[in-house]
Enzyme design. Structure first.
Site, PDB file in Angstrom:
ATOM      1  N   ARG A 132      50.195  60.384 -11.991  1.00  0.00           N
ATOM      2  CA  ARG A 132      50.169  60.288 -13.455  1.00  0.00           C
ATOM      3  C   ARG A 132      50.953  61.414 -14.105  1.00  0.00           C
ATOM      4  NH1 ARG A 132      43.967  58.397 -14.389  1.00  0.00           N
ATOM      5  NH2 ARG A 132      44.368  56.173 -14.103  1.00  0.00           N
TER       6      ARG A 132
ATOM      7  N   GLU B 100      51.025  52.549  -6.434  1.00  0.00           N
ATOM      8  CA  GLU B 100      50.413  51.231  -6.642  1.00  0.00           C
ATOM      9  C   GLU B 100      50.253  50.461  -5.325  1.00  0.00           C
ATOM     10  OE1 GLU B 100      48.893  49.813  -9.083  1.00  0.00           O
ATOM     11  OE2 GLU B 100      49.235  51.481 -10.437  1.00  0.00           O
TER      12      GLU B 100
ATOM     13  N   THR C 244      42.629  50.285  -1.358  1.00  0.00           N
ATOM     14  CA  THR C 244      42.313  51.640  -0.895  1.00  0.00           C
ATOM     15  C   THR C 244      41.881  52.521  -2.068  1.00  0.00           C
ATOM     16  OG1 THR C 244      44.106  51.297   0.686  1.00  0.00           O
ATOM     17  CG2 THR C 244      43.194  53.490   0.597  1.00  0.00           C
TER      18      THR C 244
ATOM     19  N   LEU D 102      46.009  53.953   6.599  1.00  0.00           N
ATOM     20  CA  LEU D 102      45.838  53.244   5.319  1.00  0.00           C
ATOM     21  C   LEU D 102      45.595  51.750   5.541  1.00  0.00           C
ATOM     22  CD1 LEU D 102      48.500  54.650   2.795  1.00  0.00           C
ATOM     23  CD2 LEU D 102      46.026  54.758   2.593  1.00  0.00           C
TER      24      LEU D 102
ATOM     25  N   TYR E 292      46.651  47.611   6.507  1.00  0.00           N
ATOM     26  CA  TYR E 292      47.491  46.594   5.843  1.00  0.00           C
ATOM     27  C   TYR E 292      48.964  47.024   5.917  1.00  0.00           C
ATOM     28  CZ  TYR E 292      42.888  45.486   4.026  1.00  0.00           C
ATOM     29  OH  TYR E 292      41.557  45.216   3.905  1.00  0.00           O
TER      30      TYR E 292
ATOM     31  N   TYR F  33      50.801  41.591 -10.538  1.00  0.00           N
ATOM     32  CA  TYR F  33      50.038  42.784 -10.913  1.00  0.00           C
ATOM     33  C   TYR F  33      50.891  44.041 -10.741  1.00  0.00           C
ATOM     34  CZ  TYR F  33      47.287  46.931 -10.489  1.00  0.00           C
ATOM     35  OH  TYR F  33      46.863  48.214 -10.661  1.00  0.00           O
TER      36      TYR F  33
ATOM     37  N   ASP G  41      43.777  43.129 -12.044  1.00  0.00           N
ATOM     38  CA  ASP G  41      43.279  43.333 -10.676  1.00  0.00           C
ATOM     39  C   ASP G  41      41.756  43.276 -10.726  1.00  0.00           C
ATOM     40  OD1 ASP G  41      42.530  45.708 -11.852  1.00  0.00           O
ATOM     41  OD2 ASP G  41      43.352  46.995 -10.281  1.00  0.00           O
TER      42      ASP G  41
ATOM     43  N   CYS H 275      26.930  51.873 -19.040  1.00  0.00           N
ATOM     44  CA  CYS H 275      27.148  51.269 -20.360  1.00  0.00           C
ATOM     45  C   CYS H 275      26.875  52.261 -21.489  1.00  0.00           C
ATOM     46  CB  CYS H 275      26.268  50.036 -20.514  1.00  0.00           C
ATOM     47  SG  CYS H 275      26.620  48.803 -19.255  1.00  0.00           S
TER      48      CYS H 275
ATOM     49  N   CYS I 212      29.971  53.954 -22.399  1.00  0.00           N
ATOM     50  CA  CYS I 212      31.148  53.083 -22.438  1.00  0.00           C
ATOM     51  C   CYS I 212      31.702  52.999 -23.866  1.00  0.00           C
ATOM     52  CB  CYS I 212      30.786  51.688 -21.933  1.00  0.00           C
ATOM     53  SG  CYS I 212      32.176  50.557 -22.027  1.00  0.00           S
TER      54      CYS I 212
HETATM   55 FE1  SF4 Z   1      28.814  48.133 -19.718  1.00  0.00          FE
HETATM   56 FE2  SF4 Z   1      31.118  48.808 -20.883  1.00  0.00          FE
HETATM   57 FE3  SF4 Z   1      31.146  47.389 -18.661  1.00  0.00          FE
HETATM   58 FE4  SF4 Z   1      30.297  46.300 -20.919  1.00  0.00          FE
HETATM   59  S1  SF4 Z   1      32.346  47.012 -20.466  1.00  0.00           S
HETATM   60  S2  SF4 Z   1      29.332  46.124 -18.914  1.00  0.00           S
HETATM   61  S3  SF4 Z   1      29.303  48.031 -21.867  1.00  0.00           S
HETATM   62  S4  SF4 Z   1      30.374  49.467 -18.860  1.00  0.00           S
END
Ligand code: SF4
Length: 426
Positions: free
Chosen positions: A35, A47, A53, A90, A92, A130, A148, A230, A233
Site C-alpha cells: 500500500r 494481489e 492466502t 504459498l 497453488y 477481480y 471477492d 458490528c 462498523c
Molecule cells: Fe455487521 Fe457491518 Fe458486517 Fe453489517 S456490514 S454485518 S454491521 S460488520
C-alpha cells in the site's frame, strides 16, 4: 415497495455508503507494504499472492519477491527454479507460472510497461475480472469494480441479499453494486478535479482505489465470517443483516464441500549424505516442485503410526518380499492380500510402482497438510535400498542443494526433519 421507490432507496443508500467507507478506510487502513506504492507490478504481485492466502503470510513472501525480482523484466527472465523457490510454501503454483507468463507477455507486447487499459490487463494469463479490477483501481484509480469473498460478505450483509452469491443472477447483481459504489467514488475525484475554488486532496485523488480497498478491508477486519464487530462498523446503520439479525445466515453460500482425507507414504533414502528426490512433471498438480518418492495409500491400509514405530506396529526390519505380486497396477496401493501384512504391501508397491527395491523401512515422521478440500497425511519412512534405482526414480541431492529447490509444503516439512535426524545419526 414499488420498483421505482426501491431503486431510489438503493441509490440514496449507495450515495451515503461511499463517504462512510472512504472515511473509515482513511482512518483504519492497515499499513501494508504494497500500500506504500502505486507501482502496478508490485500491486499485481501482492494481489496474486493474496489469492487464497492470508495477509500476514504474504508479507515476507512479497518483500522477498520484490527484493529479488524488482521489475517486470526481472520476473520475465527469472529461471523456473527461482520463481518456484520464491513461491515455495504459498501453494497453488500455477499462480506463479501464470505470473511469469504474463510478465513475459508484457515485455513482448507492451515494452515492459504494465498496461493501463482494463481489457489489456484482463487478457493477461492468470488475471481474472477481480484481479484486473484490483490492479486498475489501486494502481491507476480507475472505477473498475472488484468482487471477492470479503466484498461478497460485506455487500450481501449490507443489502440483505439472501440468494446464493454463486448463482448467475445474484453474482451479476453483486458486481453491479460493486460497480455503482466505485463509480460514485470516481465522481468525488472528478468533482474535486473540476473545483475552481480549491485543489484536490491526496484522498480525493485515490477515491476508486480507497473505495475498493475499504470493502476488502472491512471484510477482513470488521465484517468477518464469524463474530463480525458490528458495534464498530461504519455502515451498521445501513446494514440490513444487522438490523434484521440475519448476520449468521449471510452470505448464503450453501453447503461446503466435504473434506477428503488422502494418505501418502514417502520414502526417504540417503546415500553418502545425499537424498533421493524427484521433480513433479509438467501438467501434474504442484508441477515443477520437488518431493521424496511416494505413493498414495489406500484408505485404511495402515493404521496411523507414531514417530519411531514401524507401520502397523510390526517390526518389518527383515521383511522378505518373496510372495509379493510383481505387478500392482495403478498409482494407489491396493489392500493387503491374505497372509500379507499392510507394511509388506507398502514395500511391494513401492518396489513395483516407483522402481524402488527397499528394505528396513522405519517410520520417521507423519506430516499433516491441508490443500483446497484435501486433508493430506504424509507418512515418511526411512528406507534402505536392495538395489540402486534407475535414473527415472529420482536424483541424489545434498542438503545444501535441496535447500535451493522448491519442495511441496508437506515434503519440505518432512525434508527438514529427515535430513537433520539422519545426518545427526538419530
Ligand atoms: Fe455487521 Fe457491518 Fe458486517 Fe453489517 S456490514 S454485518 S454491521 S460488520
Amino acid at each position: 415497495m414499488r420498483l421505482n421507490s426501491k431503486l431510489k432507496t438503493q441509490n440514496s443508500k449507495l450515495q451515503k455508503l461511499v463517504p462512510l467507507l472512504l472515511d473509515w478506510f482513511t482512518a483504519n487502513a492497515r499499513d501494508l507494504p504494497w500500500r506504500r506504492t502505486r507501482d502496478p507490478y508490485a500491486i499485481w504481485v501482492s494481489e496474486i499472492m493474496l489469492q487464497q492466502t492470508q495477509v500476514k503470510t504474504v508479507i515476507p513472501y512479497w518483500n522477498r519477491w520484490m527484493r529479488e525480482l524488482p521489475t517486470i523484466e526481472a520476473a520475465a527472465k527469472a529461471s523456473p527454479d527461482k520463481i518456484h523457490k520464491l513461491w515455495e510454501g504459498l501453494g497453488y503454483y500455477s499462480r506463479v507460472r501464470n505470473l511469469q507468463k504474463a510478465a513475459q507477455l508484457i515485455v513482448e507486447k507492451h515494452d515492459g510497461k504494465f498496461p493501463q487499459n482494463f481489457d489489456d490487463v484482463l487478457a493477461l494469463p492468470g488475471i481474472g475480472r477481480y484481479t484486473a479490477g484490483a490492479i486498475c483501481s489501486i494502481a491507476f484509480n480507475q472505477p473498475a469494480p472488484i468482487l471477492d469473498g470479503n466484498v461478497i460478505r460485506v455487500l450481501t450483509r449490507i443489502f440483505g441479499i439472501a440468494e446464493n452469491p454463486k448463482e448467475k443472477q445474484t453474482n451479476a447483481r453483486l458486481w453491479k453494486l460493486a460497480e455503482e459504489l466505485v463509480c460514485r467514488a470516481a465522481l468525488i475525484t472528478y468533482q474535486a478535479s473540476n473545483s475552481r475554488t480549491r485543489t484536490r486532496t491526496k484522498d480525493e485523488d485515490d477515491c476508486c482505489s480507497h473505495l475498493n480497498q475499504s470493502l476488502m478491508e472491512l471484510g477482513a477486519l470488521v465484517c468477518t465470517p464469524r463474530n463480525p464487530q458490528c458495534e464498530i462498523c461504519p455502515v451498521k446503520k445501513m446494514c440490513i443483516a444487522f438490523r434484521e439479525n440475519r448476520i449468521e445466515e449471510l452470505p448464503n453460500i450453501g453447503k461446503r464441500e466435504t473434506a477428503t482425507a488422502r494418505r501418502f507414504a514417502a520414502f526417504v533414502v540417503e546415500r553418502n549424505g545425499r537424498f533421493l528426490v524427484r521433480q513433479r512433471s509438467a501438467g501434474a498438480v504442484n508441477a515443477h516442485l520437488w518431493e521424496f518418492p511416494n505413493v498414495e495409500v489406500a484408505a485404511g491400509i495402515l493404521p496411523a503410526v507414531e514417530p519411531g514405530v514401524s507401520p502397523g506396529g510390526k517390526n518389518i526390519r527383515n521383511f522378505n518380499p518373496v510372495n509379493i505380486p510383481r505387478h500392482i497396477p495403478g498409482g494407489k496401493m491396493p489392500p493387503s492380500t491374505a497372509g500379507e501384512t499392510p507394511a509388506a504391501t507398502m514395500l511391494a508397491h513401492a518396489a513395483t510402482h516407483l522402481g524402488l527395491e527397499i528394505r528396513n523401512a522405519k517410520h520417521l515422521s507423519t506430516v499433516k497438510h491441508s490443500i483446497t478440500r484435501y486433508r493430506i497425511t504424509l507418512e515418511g519412512y526411512r528406507v534402505q535400498l536392495r538395489k540402486q534405482p534407475g535414473s527415472r526414480v529420482g536424483i541424489w541431492k545434498s542438503p545444501a542443494q535441496m535447500e535451493r529447490l522448491a519442495f511441496t509444503a508437506a515434503h519440505k516439512k518432512l525434508a527438514s526433519l529427515a535430513v537433520n535426524r539422519i545426518l545427526s545419526g538419530q
